[in-house]
Design a protein around this motif. Structure first.
Motif, PDB file in Angstrom:
ATOM      1  N   LEU A 286      41.579  41.360  45.974  1.00 24.33           N
ATOM      2  CA  LEU A 286      40.162  41.645  46.157  1.00 24.33           C
ATOM      3  C   LEU A 286      39.674  40.955  47.418  1.00 24.33           C
ATOM      4  N   GLU A 287      38.931  41.687  48.248  1.00 22.93           N
ATOM      5  CA  GLU A 287      38.279  41.077  49.398  1.00 22.93           C
ATOM      6  C   GLU A 287      36.774  41.190  49.245  1.00 22.93           C
ATOM      7  N   ILE A 288      36.079  40.097  49.500  1.00 20.15           N
ATOM      8  CA  ILE A 288      34.624  40.077  49.485  1.00 20.15           C
ATOM      9  C   ILE A 288      34.152  40.000  50.938  1.00 20.15           C
ATOM     10  N   GLY A 289      33.409  41.027  51.365  1.00 21.70           N
ATOM     11  CA  GLY A 289      32.957  41.110  52.754  1.00 21.70           C
ATOM     12  C   GLY A 289      33.924  41.947  53.572  1.00 21.70           C
TER      13      GLY A 289
ATOM     14  N   HIS B  22      40.443  42.939  58.122  1.00 21.73           N
ATOM     15  CA  HIS B  22      41.088  41.918  57.282  1.00 21.73           C
ATOM     16  C   HIS B  22      41.763  42.584  56.074  1.00 21.73           C
ATOM     17  N   ALA B  23      41.073  43.550  55.477  1.00 26.86           N
ATOM     18  CA  ALA B  23      41.653  44.283  54.348  1.00 26.86           C
ATOM     19  C   ALA B  23      42.908  45.031  54.769  1.00 26.86           C
TER      20      ALA B  23
ATOM     21  N   VAL C 187      44.465  46.841  47.737  1.00 29.98           N
ATOM     22  CA  VAL C 187      43.359  45.965  48.110  1.00 29.98           C
ATOM     23  C   VAL C 187      42.045  46.662  47.790  1.00 29.98           C
ATOM     24  N   TYR C 188      41.186  45.965  47.065  1.00 23.37           N
ATOM     25  CA  TYR C 188      39.812  46.416  46.823  1.00 23.37           C
ATOM     26  C   TYR C 188      38.895  45.547  47.676  1.00 23.37           C
ATOM     27  N   ALA C 189      38.069  46.176  48.492  1.00 27.00           N
ATOM     28  CA  ALA C 189      37.203  45.436  49.412  1.00 27.00           C
ATOM     29  C   ALA C 189      35.748  45.802  49.140  1.00 27.00           C
TER      30      ALA C 189
ATOM     31  N   THR D  61      40.732  50.347  48.959  1.00 24.55           N
ATOM     32  CA  THR D  61      39.533  51.027  48.466  1.00 24.55           C
ATOM     33  C   THR D  61      38.330  50.175  48.828  1.00 24.55           C
ATOM     34  N   VAL D  62      37.407  50.737  49.604  1.00 25.01           N
ATOM     35  CA  VAL D  62      36.192  50.026  49.999  1.00 25.01           C
ATOM     36  C   VAL D  62      35.056  50.437  49.072  1.00 25.01           C
ATOM     37  N   VAL D  63      34.431  49.448  48.451  1.00 24.56           N
ATOM     38  CA  VAL D  63      33.366  49.676  47.476  1.00 24.56           C
ATOM     39  C   VAL D  63      32.072  49.055  48.003  1.00 24.56           C
TER      40      VAL D  63
END
Length: 211
Positions: free
Chosen positions: A80-83, A89-90, A102-104, A128-130
């Protein structure tokens, strides 16, 4: 070819910092210029942050490398990436995750869409960008092997540590204007290690800083 030569030069600079070969290889495979506005392409492989619009920046390559090194992302991991920012970066984490995903999360909708376009241009399919409040994590896909926070939080957030698997790792900058970068490992509680001073934009959200 020009970008390839610049990217190779950047990789050699990062190697001098002691960055692991697996992270260097991942960064070599990601075309950073595709993750910044075209007006910034000539600076894409310089080792400093660049503007990406919406008042945000893409982190300096050495910071991406250091955070990825600390996380020790391996093939098959769910991260998981926050931001999400522009998605760079993801993208590097996705290379390290290999068959994983990777979920971002990105709070700015326009920036989230920019990241999606950039990842598509780069041919990266395991991100996947959320759009949403990253301070709350992304519980629908939890638990995660690794969590990366690319913005400054007021504290080590339990909303994120609660979404880590046992043995999982979190990298998070903590502080308002200047931050300390922490590596948090979830083993018999939380093991917290300070890794040095950094400067990031604030994490905006319910558990973050006010907009």
């Amino acid at each position: 070819m020009e970008f390839e030569a610049q990217r190779d030069g950047l990789i050699e600079e990062l190697r001098l910092l002691g960055i692991s070969e697996c992270v260097l290889d991942a960064m070599r495979r990601v075309p950073r210029h595709l993750f910044v506005p075209e007006s910034e392409w000539k600076y894409a492989y310089a080792d400093y942050p660049l503007p990406i619009g919406w008042g945000q920046t893409i982190s300096a390559p050495h910071m991406v490398a250091i955070m990825c090194d600390l996380l020790d992302i391996r093939d098959g991991m769910k991260t998981l990436e926050i931001g999400a920012g522009s998605g760079y970066h993801a993208a590097v984490m996705a290379m390290l995750a290999g068959s994983g995903h990777v979920y971002a999360v990105e709070v700015i909708e326009g920036l989230a869409e920019f990241a999606r376009r950039n990842l598509k241009k780069a041919g990266i399919t395991n991100v996947t960008v959320v759009s949403g409040d990253g301070s709350l994590g992304l519980p629908e896909y939890a638990p995660y092997d690794r969590i990366n926070v690319a913005c400054a939080a007021p504290d080590i957030l339990d909303t994120l540590t609660d979404q880590l698997k046992s043995g999982g790792k979190l990298v998070i900058p903590v502080g308002r204007y200047f931050q300390e970068l922490y590596l948090v490992t979830k083993v018999d509680g939380l093991k917290k290690e300070a890794k040095g001073g950094v400067v990031f934009v604030p994490l905006v959200g319910k558990k973050g800083f006010p907009a």
